[in-house]
Write a protein that holds these residues in place. Structure first.
Motif, PDB file in Angstrom:
ATOM      1  N   PHE A  19       0.835  -1.207   0.000  1.00 31.71           N
ATOM      2  CA  PHE A  19       0.000   0.000   0.000  1.00 31.71           C
ATOM      3  C   PHE A  19       0.867   1.255   0.000  1.00 31.71           C
ATOM      4  N   THR A  20       1.892   1.259   0.849  1.00 30.73           N
ATOM      5  CA  THR A  20       2.784   2.420   0.932  1.00 30.73           C
ATOM      6  C   THR A  20       3.531   2.624  -0.369  1.00 30.73           C
ATOM      7  N   ALA A  21       4.017   1.540  -0.966  1.00 24.53           N
ATOM      8  CA  ALA A  21       4.754   1.640  -2.222  1.00 24.53           C
ATOM      9  C   ALA A  21       3.869   2.211  -3.332  1.00 24.53           C
ATOM     10  N   ASN A  22       2.651   1.720  -3.424  1.00 27.98           N
ATOM     11  CA  ASN A  22       1.732   2.211  -4.463  1.00 27.98           C
ATOM     12  C   ASN A  22       1.327   3.657  -4.212  1.00 27.98           C
ATOM     13  N   LEU A  23       1.093   4.004  -2.952  1.00 23.23           N
ATOM     14  CA  LEU A  23       0.709   5.374  -2.627  1.00 23.23           C
ATOM     15  C   LEU A  23       1.833   6.351  -2.942  1.00 23.23           C
ATOM     16  N   SER A  24       3.073   5.940  -2.715  1.00 21.68           N
ATOM     17  CA  SER A  24       4.214   6.836  -2.957  1.00 21.68           C
ATOM     18  C   SER A  24       4.338   7.208  -4.424  1.00 21.68           C
ATOM     19  N   ARG A  25       3.855   6.362  -5.310  1.00 23.67           N
ATOM     20  CA  ARG A  25       3.994   6.630  -6.746  1.00 23.67           C
ATOM     21  C   ARG A  25       3.149   7.802  -7.204  1.00 23.67           C
ATOM     22  N   THR A  26       2.239   8.239  -6.366  1.00 23.17           N
ATOM     23  CA  THR A  26       1.436   9.416  -6.702  1.00 23.17           C
ATOM     24  C   THR A  26       2.102  10.709  -6.245  1.00 23.17           C
ATOM     25  N   SER A  27       3.262  10.610  -5.564  1.00 25.43           N
ATOM     26  CA  SER A  27       3.893  11.801  -4.988  1.00 25.43           C
ATOM     27  C   SER A  27       4.902  12.452  -5.917  1.00 25.43           C
ATOM     28  N   HIS A  28       5.165  11.850  -7.080  1.00 30.98           N
ATOM     29  CA  HIS A  28       6.169  12.445  -7.964  1.00 30.98           C
ATOM     30  C   HIS A  28       5.750  12.449  -9.427  1.00 30.98           C
ATOM     31  N   PRO A  29       4.550  12.963  -9.740  1.00 27.72           N
ATOM     32  CA  PRO A  29       4.123  13.038 -11.148  1.00 27.72           C
ATOM     33  C   PRO A  29       4.960  14.029 -11.945  1.00 27.72           C
ATOM     34  N   HIS A  30       5.665  14.924 -11.246  1.00 20.99           N
ATOM     35  CA  HIS A  30       6.468  15.944 -11.923  1.00 20.99           C
ATOM     36  C   HIS A  30       7.635  15.321 -12.681  1.00 20.99           C
ATOM     37  N   PHE A  31       8.122  14.168 -12.222  1.00 24.84           N
ATOM     38  CA  PHE A  31       9.291  13.549 -12.845  1.00 24.84           C
ATOM     39  C   PHE A  31       8.874  12.690 -14.034  1.00 24.84           C
ATOM     40  N   THR A  32       8.515  13.334 -15.123  1.00 26.72           N
ATOM     41  CA  THR A  32       8.165  12.628 -16.352  1.00 26.72           C
ATOM     42  C   THR A  32       8.811  13.340 -17.533  1.00 26.72           C
ATOM     43  N   ASN A  33       9.312  12.538 -18.460  1.00 23.35           N
ATOM     44  CA  ASN A  33       9.943  13.054 -19.685  1.00 23.35           C
ATOM     45  C   ASN A  33      11.044  14.066 -19.377  1.00 23.35           C
ATOM     46  N   LYS A  34      11.862  13.735 -18.394  1.00 23.89           N
ATOM     47  CA  LYS A  34      12.944  14.613 -17.970  1.00 23.89           C
ATOM     48  C   LYS A  34      14.305  13.990 -18.270  1.00 23.89           C
ATOM     49  N   SER A  35      15.286  14.869 -18.459  1.00 21.39           N
ATOM     50  CA  SER A  35      16.682  14.457 -18.510  1.00 21.39           C
ATOM     51  C   SER A  35      17.244  14.629 -17.097  1.00 21.39           C
ATOM     52  N   ILE A  36      17.570  13.516 -16.441  1.00 24.40           N
ATOM     53  CA  ILE A  36      17.900  13.519 -15.019  1.00 24.40           C
ATOM     54  C   ILE A  36      19.281  12.917 -14.804  1.00 24.40           C
ATOM     55  N   VAL A  37      20.070  13.557 -13.963  1.00 22.10           N
ATOM     56  CA  VAL A  37      21.397  13.041 -13.606  1.00 22.10           C
ATOM     57  C   VAL A  37      21.450  12.771 -12.111  1.00 22.10           C
ATOM     58  N   LEU A  38      21.902  11.585 -11.764  1.00 26.71           N
ATOM     59  CA  LEU A  38      22.195  11.240 -10.377  1.00 26.71           C
ATOM     60  C   LEU A  38      23.683  11.449 -10.151  1.00 26.71           C
ATOM     61  N   LEU A  39      24.017  12.351  -9.248  1.00 26.35           N
ATOM     62  CA  LEU A  39      25.406  12.671  -8.932  1.00 26.35           C
ATOM     63  C   LEU A  39      25.803  11.935  -7.662  1.00 26.35           C
ATOM     64  N   ILE A  40      26.770  11.018  -7.783  1.00 26.64           N
ATOM     65  CA  ILE A  40      27.226  10.245  -6.630  1.00 26.64           C
ATOM     66  C   ILE A  40      28.741  10.360  -6.478  1.00 26.64           C
ATOM     67  N   ALA A  41      29.225   9.921  -5.330  1.00 28.15           N
ATOM     68  CA  ALA A  41      30.653  10.031  -5.035  1.00 28.15           C
ATOM     69  C   ALA A  41      31.408   8.746  -5.333  1.00 28.15           C
ATOM     70  N   HIS A  42      30.770   7.596  -5.087  1.00 31.17           N
ATOM     71  CA  HIS A  42      31.462   6.317  -5.200  1.00 31.17           C
ATOM     72  C   HIS A  42      30.575   5.268  -5.868  1.00 31.17           C
ATOM     73  N   PRO A  43      31.172   4.333  -6.605  1.00 30.70           N
ATOM     74  CA  PRO A  43      30.406   3.175  -7.055  1.00 30.70           C
ATOM     75  C   PRO A  43      29.830   2.441  -5.840  1.00 30.70           C
ATOM     76  N   ASP A  44      28.595   2.137  -5.887  1.00 33.52           N
ATOM     77  CA  ASP A  44      27.705   1.497  -4.899  1.00 33.52           C
ATOM     78  C   ASP A  44      26.802   2.491  -4.185  1.00 33.52           C
ATOM     79  N   ASP A  45      27.098   3.816  -4.289  1.00 38.34           N
ATOM     80  CA  ASP A  45      26.176   4.826  -3.734  1.00 38.34           C
ATOM     81  C   ASP A  45      24.805   4.698  -4.379  1.00 38.34           C
TER      82      ASP A  45
END
Length: 287
Positions: A19-45
């Motif tokens: 229930f929590t997992a499905n409900l959370s998917r309604t909290s980020h409709p803004h993230f669609t058709n975007k060019s997104i970069v995840l910036l991390i420091a180390h492999p495994d982050d």
């Protein structure tokens, strides 16, 4: 506790999780058709901290294009090249389109280490070289020019770095420095890139797995309510919540056990089993 209660407990826990997992998917409709970069420091982050975010944003229906920029190859133990390969394998498990969407740096400016503090300006310079349009690199724009970048969203650690790792913390300050430099001479325009950061939490919440999701939701609601009362600007800085379901949780674990085999020391089994960040990510918009 009677026999039937014992039998019902796993069912209740599983139901709450789904229930929590499905409900959370309604909290980020803004993230669609975007060019997104995840910036991390180390492999495994990407696997230990951001797997819910990656699995949520790489869903085919989202239309997003996700890339990972890792500023070091984690060569503290002399395994840099191995860890670069492991990061590529992990990215493929977590839904990235291609290994070409993963860039790992091996630079003396970004040496992996708990006692190594990366220079904020050098982090910002990497971001500028990678994501500022050619005409904006090292050049202050006119006030009439709209600031531009080649990506829409940048995601990284917050100012506490989740684990207080100085390399993580440097990413936050470097990202803000880069975006503030882009805005020089461009007052009145919006930031061309949204900066979202992973919220750091107390040690008592780090090892309660999906049980932290309801608390995170409640705290996020209270924070938005408080912000909306203060100002419209505060109200715009929304929380995005990503909660892995059981299948996604197992994928996140697989990214560690099958891809990052060189890092699977005894204590990491506890992290990937009980760690809250393997199940729950809440991102705060900073800029």
């Amino acid at each position: 506790m009677d026999y039937y209660s014992i039998l019902a407990l796993p069912v209740l826990i599983s139901t709450l999780w789904l229930f929590t997992a499905n409900l959370s998917r309604t909290s980020h409709p803004h993230f669609t058709n975007k060019s997104i970069v995840l910036l991390i420091a180390h492999p495994d982050d990407e696997a230990m901290f951001f797997s819910p975010t990656l699995l949520g944003l790489t869903a085919p229906k989202s239309g997003n294009h996700i890339k990972i920029l890792c500023l070091s190859n984690g060569n503290a133990d002399g395994l840099g090249k191995t860890r670069e390969t492991e990061l590529i394998a992990s990215g493929e498990i977590l839904g990235l389109r291609s290994r070409n969407d993963i860039l790992v740096l091996d630079s003396p400016d970004f040496v992996d280490g708990m006692k190594t503090v990366w220079e904020v300006e050098k982090v910002a310079d990497v971001l500028s070289q990678a994501f500022s349009p050619p005409q904006q690199k090292g050049k202050e724009q006119k006030t009439t020019d709209r600031p531009k970048a080649t990506i829409d969203v940048l995601i990284t650690f917050d100012r506490f770095g989740v684990s207080s790792h100085p390399n993580h913390i440097a990413l936050y300050h470097g990202a803000k420095h880069w975006l503030n430099e882009l805005m020089k001479g461009n007052q009145g325009w919006r930031y061309p890139v949204e900066l979202h950061t992973l919220t750091s939490i107390s040690i008592t919440r780090k090892y309660v797995s999906f049980l932290d999701a309801p608390m995170t939701m409640a705290l996020g609601f209270l924070s938005r309510l408080k912000s909306s009362r203060k100002s419209e600007r505060g109200a715009g800085r929304k929380q995005a919540l990503f909660v892995n379901d059981m299948w996604q949780w197992r994928l996140g674990q697989k990214a560690m056990t099958a891809a990052h085999q060189s890092q699977m020391r005894w204590f990491r089994w506890g992290w990937i089993t009980f760690g809250r960040y393997m199940v729950v990510n809440d991102l705060k918009r900073e800029l």
